[in-house]
Design an enzyme around this catalytic site. Structure first.
Site, PDB file in Angstrom:
ATOM      1  N   ASP A  56      53.770  81.014  57.221  1.00  0.00           N
ATOM      2  CA  ASP A  56      52.298  81.100  57.239  1.00  0.00           C
ATOM      3  C   ASP A  56      51.877  82.512  57.636  1.00  0.00           C
ATOM      4  O   ASP A  56      52.524  83.149  58.472  1.00  0.00           O
ATOM      5  CB  ASP A  56      51.712  80.142  58.311  1.00  0.00           C
ATOM      6  CG  ASP A  56      51.954  78.679  57.965  1.00  0.00           C
ATOM      7  OD1 ASP A  56      52.149  78.382  56.777  1.00  0.00           O
ATOM      8  OD2 ASP A  56      51.959  77.853  58.913  1.00  0.00           O
TER       9      ASP A  56
ATOM     10  N   ASP B 231      46.814  83.456  66.494  1.00  0.00           N
ATOM     11  CA  ASP B 231      48.185  82.923  66.593  1.00  0.00           C
ATOM     12  C   ASP B 231      49.016  83.817  67.510  1.00  0.00           C
ATOM     13  O   ASP B 231      49.733  83.363  68.400  1.00  0.00           O
ATOM     14  CB  ASP B 231      48.874  82.926  65.212  1.00  0.00           C
ATOM     15  CG  ASP B 231      48.454  81.771  64.322  1.00  0.00           C
ATOM     16  OD1 ASP B 231      48.314  82.002  63.107  1.00  0.00           O
ATOM     17  OD2 ASP B 231      48.273  80.644  64.840  1.00  0.00           O
TER      18      ASP B 231
ATOM     19  N   GLU C  11      56.784  78.223  67.246  1.00  0.00           N
ATOM     20  CA  GLU C  11      56.626  78.264  65.792  1.00  0.00           C
ATOM     21  C   GLU C  11      56.448  79.705  65.340  1.00  0.00           C
ATOM     22  O   GLU C  11      56.797  80.077  64.238  1.00  0.00           O
ATOM     23  CB  GLU C  11      55.436  77.439  65.304  1.00  0.00           C
ATOM     24  CG  GLU C  11      55.406  77.438  63.782  1.00  0.00           C
ATOM     25  CD  GLU C  11      54.112  77.014  63.112  1.00  0.00           C
ATOM     26  OE1 GLU C  11      53.036  77.381  63.618  1.00  0.00           O
ATOM     27  OE2 GLU C  11      54.198  76.313  62.098  1.00  0.00           O
ATOM     28  N   GLU C  12      55.883  80.547  66.220  1.00  0.00           N
ATOM     29  CA  GLU C  12      55.540  81.928  65.837  1.00  0.00           C
ATOM     30  C   GLU C  12      56.726  82.875  65.919  1.00  0.00           C
ATOM     31  O   GLU C  12      56.619  84.036  65.518  1.00  0.00           O
ATOM     32  CB  GLU C  12      54.389  82.440  66.715  1.00  0.00           C
ATOM     33  CG  GLU C  12      53.112  81.613  66.614  1.00  0.00           C
ATOM     34  CD  GLU C  12      52.563  81.474  65.191  1.00  0.00           C
ATOM     35  OE1 GLU C  12      51.932  80.461  64.894  1.00  0.00           O
ATOM     36  OE2 GLU C  12      52.797  82.401  64.374  1.00  0.00           O
TER      37      GLU C  12
ATOM     38  N   ASP D  80      54.096  74.885  69.618  1.00  0.00           N
ATOM     39  CA  ASP D  80      53.275  75.500  68.577  1.00  0.00           C
ATOM     40  C   ASP D  80      52.015  75.944  69.302  1.00  0.00           C
ATOM     41  O   ASP D  80      51.180  75.118  69.632  1.00  0.00           O
ATOM     42  CB  ASP D  80      52.973  74.484  67.465  1.00  0.00           C
ATOM     43  CG  ASP D  80      52.264  75.149  66.291  1.00  0.00           C
ATOM     44  OD1 ASP D  80      52.161  74.498  65.234  1.00  0.00           O
ATOM     45  OD2 ASP D  80      51.795  76.295  66.457  1.00  0.00           O
TER      46      ASP D  80
ATOM     47  N   LEU E 170      49.265  77.550  68.537  1.00  0.00           N
ATOM     48  CA  LEU E 170      47.941  77.334  67.941  1.00  0.00           C
ATOM     49  C   LEU E 170      48.121  76.639  66.600  1.00  0.00           C
ATOM     50  O   LEU E 170      48.062  77.247  65.527  1.00  0.00           O
ATOM     51  CB  LEU E 170      47.193  78.663  67.784  1.00  0.00           C
ATOM     52  CG  LEU E 170      45.672  78.528  67.749  1.00  0.00           C
ATOM     53  CD1 LEU E 170      45.128  77.930  69.041  1.00  0.00           C
ATOM     54  CD2 LEU E 170      45.014  79.887  67.517  1.00  0.00           C
ATOM     55  N   ASP E 171      48.342  75.318  66.699  1.00  0.00           N
ATOM     56  CA  ASP E 171      48.606  74.542  65.482  1.00  0.00           C
ATOM     57  C   ASP E 171      47.299  74.344  64.706  1.00  0.00           C
ATOM     58  O   ASP E 171      46.253  74.085  65.285  1.00  0.00           O
ATOM     59  CB  ASP E 171      49.181  73.182  65.888  1.00  0.00           C
ATOM     60  CG  ASP E 171      49.532  72.346  64.682  1.00  0.00           C
ATOM     61  OD1 ASP E 171      50.535  72.645  64.021  1.00  0.00           O
ATOM     62  OD2 ASP E 171      48.762  71.417  64.371  1.00  0.00           O
TER      63      ASP E 171
ATOM     64  N   GLU F 104      56.262  69.624  66.726  1.00  0.00           N
ATOM     65  CA  GLU F 104      55.203  68.771  66.163  1.00  0.00           C
ATOM     66  C   GLU F 104      55.695  67.318  66.132  1.00  0.00           C
ATOM     67  O   GLU F 104      55.105  66.446  66.752  1.00  0.00           O
ATOM     68  CB  GLU F 104      54.819  69.250  64.740  1.00  0.00           C
ATOM     69  CG  GLU F 104      54.064  70.585  64.744  1.00  0.00           C
ATOM     70  CD  GLU F 104      53.807  71.165  63.354  1.00  0.00           C
ATOM     71  OE1 GLU F 104      54.738  71.187  62.516  1.00  0.00           O
ATOM     72  OE2 GLU F 104      52.678  71.614  63.111  1.00  0.00           O
TER      73      GLU F 104
HETATM   74  P1  P6P Z   1      48.368  70.935  54.839  1.00  0.00           P
HETATM   75  C1  P6P Z   1      48.806  72.972  60.242  1.00  0.00           C
HETATM   76  O1  P6P Z   1      49.356  74.036  59.462  1.00  0.00           O
HETATM   77  C2  P6P Z   1      49.798  71.826  60.202  1.00  0.00           C
HETATM   78  O2  P6P Z   1      51.025  72.245  60.738  1.00  0.00           O
HETATM   79  C3  P6P Z   1      49.250  70.599  60.924  1.00  0.00           C
HETATM   80  O3  P6P Z   1      48.485  70.935  62.025  1.00  0.00           O
HETATM   81  C4  P6P Z   1      48.431  69.921  59.861  1.00  0.00           C
HETATM   82  O4  P6P Z   1      48.338  68.519  60.054  1.00  0.00           O
HETATM   83  C5  P6P Z   1      49.198  70.248  58.581  1.00  0.00           C
HETATM   84  O5  P6P Z   1      49.982  71.415  58.846  1.00  0.00           O
HETATM   85  C6  P6P Z   1      48.265  70.542  57.434  1.00  0.00           C
HETATM   86  O6  P6P Z   1      49.067  70.815  56.302  1.00  0.00           O
HETATM   87  O7  P6P Z   1      49.546  71.096  53.904  1.00  0.00           O
HETATM   88  O8  P6P Z   1      47.628  69.626  54.611  1.00  0.00           O
HETATM   89  O9  P6P Z   1      47.449  72.119  54.912  1.00  0.00           O
END
Ligand code: P6P
Length: 338
Positions: A63, A69, A92-93, A113, A115-116, A275
């Site tokens: 990403d 982040d 994650e970073e 993670d 800043l998820d 996650e």
């Molecule tokens: P998509 C955010 O990047 C994440 O890791 C989760 O927080 C979220 O539920 C999912 O991915 C969203 O993914 O493919 O639907 O954009």
């Protein structure tokens, strides 16, 4: 009428101290809480402090890293390293694990993670922090293998939702799930949700998934989602695209959150250590089911999976028993033993 002041504020720190005699765990949870308060400040001032937009790098998931982040990651790493109770950190970073040098190291290994859901930050949609805590394996000086163990070895797990309120939810292995709201007037997380559980009757009929992936889904997942959309008894569709927001709503209101394996992503998209496992421990201990769906030839609990790498992925089907059963029934119809 004067505002009623709480002269006996049930803070997170007090809750953790009352829940464990492990003072290092109290120190750890303080460090995590402090970093989440710092992240709160950065998230809430992002527009003013010109923190929107890209940092110009990519993370382990590939990403594009947002400025926030990087900031949130630095805040968590510094708080955990300087807590003096951590040996190994996985973020994650960061592509590689972070090993705390011996002068400051301690018994915990933390995966997080910071800043998820940060792709939502620039449009002011909820984001979150997710963390899982392990202890070093017996005799270990702190190695990445201490984290490459199933959720059965996870000591505690939690998330923080940065939303209309800032809420931390966490649980100790085998314990109940508790919620704490950040009271900005005293700068403390205060115990507001004792014993968070799924609604007894399954609660609201809500399904939460990215249907943009449906052409890649296995047939049982497609069939289950069609049942959720059946005009005779339709579920509501709710998908924030931030796992913390979607999971928090699923526990409190009821429903199901799915990010299944599919033809494009045979191991799913979400990361097991920071996650899948933390959310699975919280979901199970709140009375729900945290499943992989059909994965590597069988239906599995997320907490039974053993990460083969720090950024290993896992499929996610999490929710109340009533709604996960709809998915299980479809796998059974396609011959799976559930
Ligand atoms: P998509 C955010 O990047 C994440 O890791 C989760 O927080 C979220 O539920 C999912 O991915 C969203 O993914 O493919 O639907 O954009």
């Amino acid at each position: 009428m004067a505002e009623k002041f709480d002269v006996d504020a049930p803070t997170l720190n007090r809750f953790v101290m009352a829940s464990t005699h492990d003072h290092d765990l109290v120190i750890l949870m303080n460090a995590i809480a402090t970093s989440c308060k710092l992240i709160t400040s950065a998230v809430q001032r992002a527009g003013i402090a010109k923190l929107y937009g890209l940092a110009g790098e990519q993370n382990s998931t590939g990403d594009d890293q947002k400025k926030l982040d990087v900031l949130a990651n630095d805040m968590m790493i510094n708080a955990l390293v300087n807590s003096g109770v951590c040996s190994v950190l996985v973020s994650e970073e960061n592509e590689e694990p972070i090993f705390v040098r011996t002068g400051k190291s301690g018994k915990f290994c933390v995966a997080f993670d910071p800043l998820d859901g940060s792709s939502n930050i620039d449009c002011n949609v909820s984001v979150g922090t997710i963390f899982s805590v392990y202890e070093k394996a017996p005799g270990s000086e702190g190695r990445v293998e201490d984290l490459l163990r199933s959720g059965a070895h996870c000591l505690c797990a939690g998330y923080v939702a940065y939303s209309s309120a800032v809420e931390m939810v966490f649980t100790f292995r085998g314990g109940t799930v508790h919620g704490f709201c950040l009271d900005s007037t005293i700068g403390e997380f205060v115990h507001t949700r004792p014993h968070m559980t799924f609604p007894e009757d399954g609660g609201k009929k809500i399904y939460s998934c990215n249907e943009g992936n449906s052409f890649n889904w296995e047939q049982p997942i497609k069939d289950a989602v069609e049942i959720f959309k059946d005009e005779k008894d339709p579920y509501a569709a709710r998908y924030v695209g931030s796992m913390v927001a979607d999971i928090h709503r699923t526990i409190l209101y009821g429903g199901i959150y799915l990010y299944p394996a599919d033809a494009k992503s045979p191991k799913g998209k979400l990361r097991l250590l920071y996650e899948g496992i933390p959310m699975a421990m919280i979901i199970e201990q709140a009375g729900g089911i945290a499943s992989t769906g059909m994965f590597e030839g069988k239906i599995q609990r997320v907490l039974d999976l053993v990460p083969d790498a720090i950024h290993a992925k896992c499929p996610i089907i999490m929710g109340g028993k009533r709604d996960v059963q709809v998915v299980y029934d479809q796998f059974a119809k396609h011959g799976a033993s559930v």
